[in-house]
Design a protein around this motif. Structure first.
Motif, short mmCIF file in Angstrom:
data_model
loop_
_atom_site.label_atom_id
_atom_site.label_comp_id
_atom_site.label_asym_id
_atom_site.label_seq_id
_atom_site.Cartn_x
_atom_site.Cartn_y
_atom_site.Cartn_z
N ALA A 141 4.49 14.44 0.18
CA ALA A 141 3.99 13.63 1.08
C ALA A 141 5.03 13.37 2.10
CB ALA A 141 3.96 11.92 0.34
N MET A 142 4.57 13.49 3.60
CA MET A 142 5.47 13.38 4.66
C MET A 142 5.14 12.23 5.31
SD MET A 142 7.90 15.17 6.44
CE MET A 142 8.77 13.83 6.94
N ILE A 143 5.81 11.04 5.18
CA ILE A 143 5.74 9.69 5.78
C ILE A 143 6.52 9.70 6.85
CG2 ILE A 143 5.24 7.35 5.35
CD1 ILE A 143 4.99 7.84 2.33
N GLY A 144 5.79 9.73 8.09
CA GLY A 144 6.66 9.79 9.12
C GLY A 144 6.42 10.75 9.80
N ASN A 145 5.59 11.20 10.99
CA ASN A 145 5.44 12.54 11.29
C ASN A 145 5.93 12.80 12.75
OD1 ASN A 145 2.00 12.18 9.95
ND2 ASN A 145 3.87 12.74 8.93
N GLY A 146 7.14 12.51 13.13
CA GLY A 146 7.76 12.48 14.52
C GLY A 146 8.33 13.90 14.40
N ALA A 147 9.62 14.21 15.07
CA ALA A 147 9.89 15.30 15.66
C ALA A 147 10.63 15.93 14.43
CB ALA A 147 11.17 15.05 16.55
N GLN A 148 11.01 15.54 13.25
CA GLN A 148 11.50 16.17 12.02
C GLN A 148 10.48 16.66 11.20
OE1 GLN A 148 14.43 17.87 9.60
NE2 GLN A 148 14.60 16.88 11.47
N SER A 149 9.35 16.14 11.23
CA SER A 149 8.12 16.42 10.00
C SER A 149 8.03 17.82 9.87
CB SER A 149 7.03 15.41 10.51
OG SER A 149 6.37 15.74 11.62
N ALA A 176 -1.70 13.75 14.09
CA ALA A 176 -2.48 14.74 14.66
C ALA A 176 -1.64 15.92 15.12
CB ALA A 176 -3.41 14.28 15.68
N LYS A 177 -0.63 15.33 15.79
CA LYS A 177 0.34 16.48 16.38
C LYS A 177 1.12 17.27 15.21
CE LYS A 177 4.48 15.49 16.31
NZ LYS A 177 5.45 15.84 15.24
N LEU A 187 0.53 26.43 4.86
CA LEU A 187 0.42 25.17 4.37
C LEU A 187 -0.83 24.54 4.38
CD1 LEU A 187 3.71 23.22 5.57
CD2 LEU A 187 3.22 23.87 2.98
N THR A 188 -1.21 23.99 3.32
CA THR A 188 -2.37 23.21 3.28
C THR A 188 -2.10 21.72 3.60
OG1 THR A 188 -3.45 24.58 1.40
CG2 THR A 188 -4.13 22.33 1.69
N VAL A 189 -2.68 21.19 4.65
CA VAL A 189 -2.44 20.00 5.24
C VAL A 189 -3.53 18.97 5.22
CG1 VAL A 189 -1.75 18.93 7.48
CG2 VAL A 189 -0.87 21.12 7.02
N THR A 190 -3.03 17.84 4.74
CA THR A 190 -4.06 16.76 4.38
C THR A 190 -3.70 15.67 5.35
OG1 THR A 190 -4.61 17.47 2.18
CG2 THR A 190 -5.42 15.41 2.92
N THR A 191 -4.23 15.12 6.09
CA THR A 191 -4.07 13.89 7.04
C THR A 191 -4.55 12.79 6.18
OG1 THR A 191 -6.07 13.78 8.27
CG2 THR A 191 -4.08 14.96 9.17
N CYS A 192 -3.62 11.40 6.18
CA CYS A 192 -3.87 10.45 5.45
C CYS A 192 -3.85 9.18 6.35
CB CYS A 192 -3.01 10.25 4.37
SG CYS A 192 -2.81 11.82 3.14
N THR A 193 -4.56 8.17 5.74
CA THR A 193 -4.64 7.02 6.68
C THR A 193 -3.60 5.85 6.11
OG1 THR A 193 -6.30 6.15 5.27
CG2 THR A 193 -6.89 7.51 7.53
N SER A 194 -2.75 6.05 4.92
CA SER A 194 -1.96 4.91 4.62
C SER A 194 -0.82 5.53 3.75
CB SER A 194 -2.73 3.97 3.72
OG SER A 194 -3.13 4.56 2.39
N PRO A 195 0.27 5.09 3.57
CA PRO A 195 1.27 5.65 2.76
C PRO A 195 0.81 5.83 1.22
CG PRO A 195 2.14 3.64 4.02
CD PRO A 195 0.74 3.80 4.25
N GLU A 196 0.12 4.85 0.77
CA GLU A 196 -0.38 5.10 -0.49
C GLU A 196 -1.35 6.26 -0.76
OE1 GLU A 196 0.54 0.68 0.19
OE2 GLU A 196 -0.47 2.22 1.34
#
Length: 348
Positions: A141-149, A176-177, A187-196
């Motif tokens: 889980a990558m929570i925080g999708n800024g410059a480091q993600s 989205a970025k 990588l298989t990438v899934t976008t999520c709508t909450s930390p949970e």
């Protein structure tokens, strides 16, 4: 290329040359190489001068110097952290670094470190995750999708065997970025709508948020047994991400306790709360993960030895290449005692 007679010319790696170097080496190979250099320097941890970074704090952010030396080579990094910068079109973190020869005091490398810090931070995270995460971990889980993600995600794939990344950020545009940038990387990438949602099925939980605040990105009831938490966003006084209840349930691993107790998530705990220095795990002097139900927490704030390792790696990579500029940084009078004479002759 510089010759031994060019000691007054310092190799300077610009942002453009750093990008060229990364593409020349290949990003996965660059991340693996950095992790190897970091592991090698952690194995000789006790040879280094160590001090918490020298920080100048303000309401807007922090400016820091991060120095260390192994007795033969000296290195430092200048780095800032200003969360407000993003809203002004600026980087939250910028950095540059220098290596010098201890014997003469002469610099031997000056380089950008904004990109390099992102790479070394990700390489360190993945190196530690490889040692502490549950066996066979494949999902982060990558929570925080800024410059480091993106760097974190790709390092976890290249070094720790991660194949799936679940993304969440309070800013859907950031997610989205990140998802766009990770497309076609393997990588298989899934976008999520909450930390949970993001932590569902993940064995590695990475938190990397920018707000300078006592935030709780992971609450106590969100984290079950057996996960590895890679907490990299809490990196200055007054900035945290992990609920204290998680910290007291887990086993905490840090770089350098005197610095982490000031800047890391463990600033929320008493100063005598037990932690393990990660170099000891990597060197086989301390235990890491001991059970399937254990919660391991890497409370990472970044330490000067990691930057030293990154600088060493770049120095070795740019040798015999064109990926640097010779920089006229040092005065070089014909007579080292006659600096004034050099200035006078330049007049005419």
């Amino acid at each position: 290329m510089l010759t031994p007679s060019d000691k007054a010319l310092v190799p300077f790696v610009s942002v453009d040359h750093m990008m060229q170097l990364i593409h020349h080496v290949g990003l996965p190979a660059m991340l693996r190489g950095l992790s190897t250099y970091i592991a090698d320097d952690f194995a000789r941890w006790e040879q280094f001068d160590k001090t918490p970074r020298v920080a100048s704090h303000s309401a807007e952010g922090v400016i820091e110097l991060m120095p260390t030396s192994d007795g033969e080579t000296y290195g430092f990094k200048y780095v800032n952290g200003h969360p407000k910068n993003t809203s002004e079109g600026l980087q939250t973190v910028t950095a540059f670094g220098l290596l010098a020869d201890v014997d003469t005091g002469y610099p031997v490398l000056l380089t950008e470190m904004t990109l390099l810090t992102a790479l070394r931070t990700a390489a360190t995270s993945a190196l530690v995750a490889k040692a502490l995460a549950p066996r066979g971990a494949t999902t982060m889980a990558m929570i925080g999708n800024g410059a480091q993600s993106e760097f974190q995600s790709l390092a976890m794939m290249a070094i720790a065997g991660v194949t799936h990344v679940r993304l969440y950020d309070i800013d859907a545009g950031a997610t989205a970025k990140c998802a766009h940038n990770l497309a076609d990387t393997g990588l298989t990438v899934t976008t999520c709508t909450s930390p949970e949602d993001a932590i569902e099925g993940a064995q590695i939980l990475t938190t990397c948020t920018a707000d300078k605040a006592h935030a709780t990105i992971l609450t106590d009831n969100m984290v079950g047994a057996g996960v590895h938490i890679n907490a990299i966003g809490g990196d200055c006084p007054g900035k945290t991400e992990i609920a204290p209840g998680i910290l007291t349930r887990g086993d905490i691993f840090v770089e350098y306790p005197p610095q982490t107790r000031i800047e890391g998530d463990i600033q929320q705990l008493p100063d005598d709360h037990p932690v393990t220095e990660i170099w000891q795990v990597l060197a086989g002097q301390a235990q890491g993960r001991t059970s399937d139900r254990q919660i391991t927490i890497f409370d990472s704030v970044g330490f000067a030895i990691e930057d030293f390792s990154a600088l060493r790696f770049v120095r070795d990579q740019v040798r015999n290449t064109a990926f640097f500029h010779p920089l006229d940084l040092l005065a070089d009078p014909d007579d080292p005692r006659d600096l004034f004479g050099m200035l006078s002759r330049a007049k005419g």
